[in-house]
Design a protein around this motif. Structure first.
Motif, PDB file in Angstrom:
ATOM      1  N   LEU A 137       2.349   4.094  -1.763  1.00  0.00           N
ATOM      2  CA  LEU A 137       1.704   2.983  -1.047  1.00  0.00           C
ATOM      3  C   LEU A 137       1.763   1.686  -1.853  1.00  0.00           C
ATOM      4  O   LEU A 137       2.002   0.607  -1.291  1.00  0.00           O
ATOM      5  CB  LEU A 137       0.253   3.340  -0.709  1.00  0.00           C
ATOM      6  CG  LEU A 137       0.048   4.456   0.315  1.00  0.00           C
ATOM      7  CD1 LEU A 137      -1.431   4.820   0.415  1.00  0.00           C
ATOM      8  CD2 LEU A 137       0.608   4.052   1.670  1.00  0.00           C
ATOM      9  N   ARG A 141       3.583  -1.739  -0.657  1.00  0.00           N
ATOM     10  CA  ARG A 141       2.808  -2.983  -0.596  1.00  0.00           C
ATOM     11  C   ARG A 141       3.489  -4.086  -1.401  1.00  0.00           C
ATOM     12  O   ARG A 141       3.654  -5.203  -0.922  1.00  0.00           O
ATOM     13  CB  ARG A 141       1.395  -2.737  -1.120  1.00  0.00           C
ATOM     14  CG  ARG A 141       0.527  -3.977  -1.148  1.00  0.00           C
ATOM     15  CD  ARG A 141      -0.840  -3.688  -1.779  1.00  0.00           C
ATOM     16  NE  ARG A 141      -1.681  -4.859  -1.782  1.00  0.00           N
ATOM     17  CZ  ARG A 141      -1.628  -5.822  -2.704  1.00  0.00           C
ATOM     18  NH1 ARG A 141      -0.774  -5.738  -3.715  1.00  0.00           N
ATOM     19  NH2 ARG A 141      -2.418  -6.866  -2.637  1.00  0.00           N
ATOM     20  N   CYS A 164       3.069   4.419   5.705  1.00  0.00           N
ATOM     21  CA  CYS A 164       1.697   4.175   5.248  1.00  0.00           C
ATOM     22  C   CYS A 164       0.700   4.917   6.127  1.00  0.00           C
ATOM     23  O   CYS A 164      -0.230   5.553   5.619  1.00  0.00           O
ATOM     24  CB  CYS A 164       1.390   2.675   5.242  1.00  0.00           C
ATOM     25  SG  CYS A 164       2.308   1.746   4.002  1.00  0.00           S
TER      26      CYS A 164
END
Length: 183
Positions: A137, A141, A164
């Motif tokens: 994650l 990001r 995600c």
């Protein structure tokens, strides 16, 4: 004068290769086996390339990303090793080692998004597995927030969002010996 970014990549190579060699699967390997092992051989080739250049910009981003992304995609690596490769990739993004203006930046970013959204690893224990999922994650990001992320296609952004959601809503996050596939 050698570019400091080369030292960053070399340090990450040392970290990931050291973890691979400490893993029980590779403990019995000899030097000959290392030449035949695709993951270790890929890192050895990258080391040779980095030792022959003065600036990281002299090589395409895919060249220095490829071994790390191979570890992320490999179903033979454990969660902690995959986590180290993900940390390296995140560091490369965060430190701006991939020039957004490089002609091969788009291809490299697409390859990175594909590898991370299709990450595979062998589960070891619930806590470690969840850390690896969290690192996935974090990389996704960072990929979306850094300037090179502008090269992502709409399809890749959708794939990132789906990954995600899969991670966040997975009911059974962990299990020893469980092989994780994000795709």
């Amino acid at each position: 004068m050698v570019d400091k970014n080369i030292y960053i990549v070399q340090g990450e190579i040392g970290t990931v290769v050291g973890a691979i060699k400490r893993n029980s699967r590779w403990n019995t390997h000899t030097t000959l086996d290392e030449e035949q092992d695709p993951l270790l051989n890929s890192f050895a080739q990258l080391k040779d390339i980095l030792n022959s250049i003065n600036e990281l910009a002299d090589v395409e981003p895919n060249v220095f990303l490829r071994p790390f992304l191979e570890v992320v995609r490999s179903e033979d690596t454990t969660g902690p090793i995959t986590g180290l490769a993900l940390t390296s990739v995140n560091k490369f993004l965060s430190y701006g080692l991939i020039d957004a203006n490089h002609e091969a930046a788009s291809e490299a970013i697409e390859n990175m998004a594909d590898a991370v959204t299709h990450a595979r690893f062998v589960g070891t224990d619930p806590a470690s597995d969840e850390v690896v999922l969290m690192k996935i994650l974090q990389v996704l990001r960072t990929l979306l927030l850094t300037p090179v992320g502008a090269h992502l296609t709409n399809e890749s952004v959708c794939e990132i969002m789906q990954s995600c959601f899969r991670i966040c809503f997975e009911t059974r996050l962990s299990g020893e010996g469980h092989l994780y596939y994000l795709n």
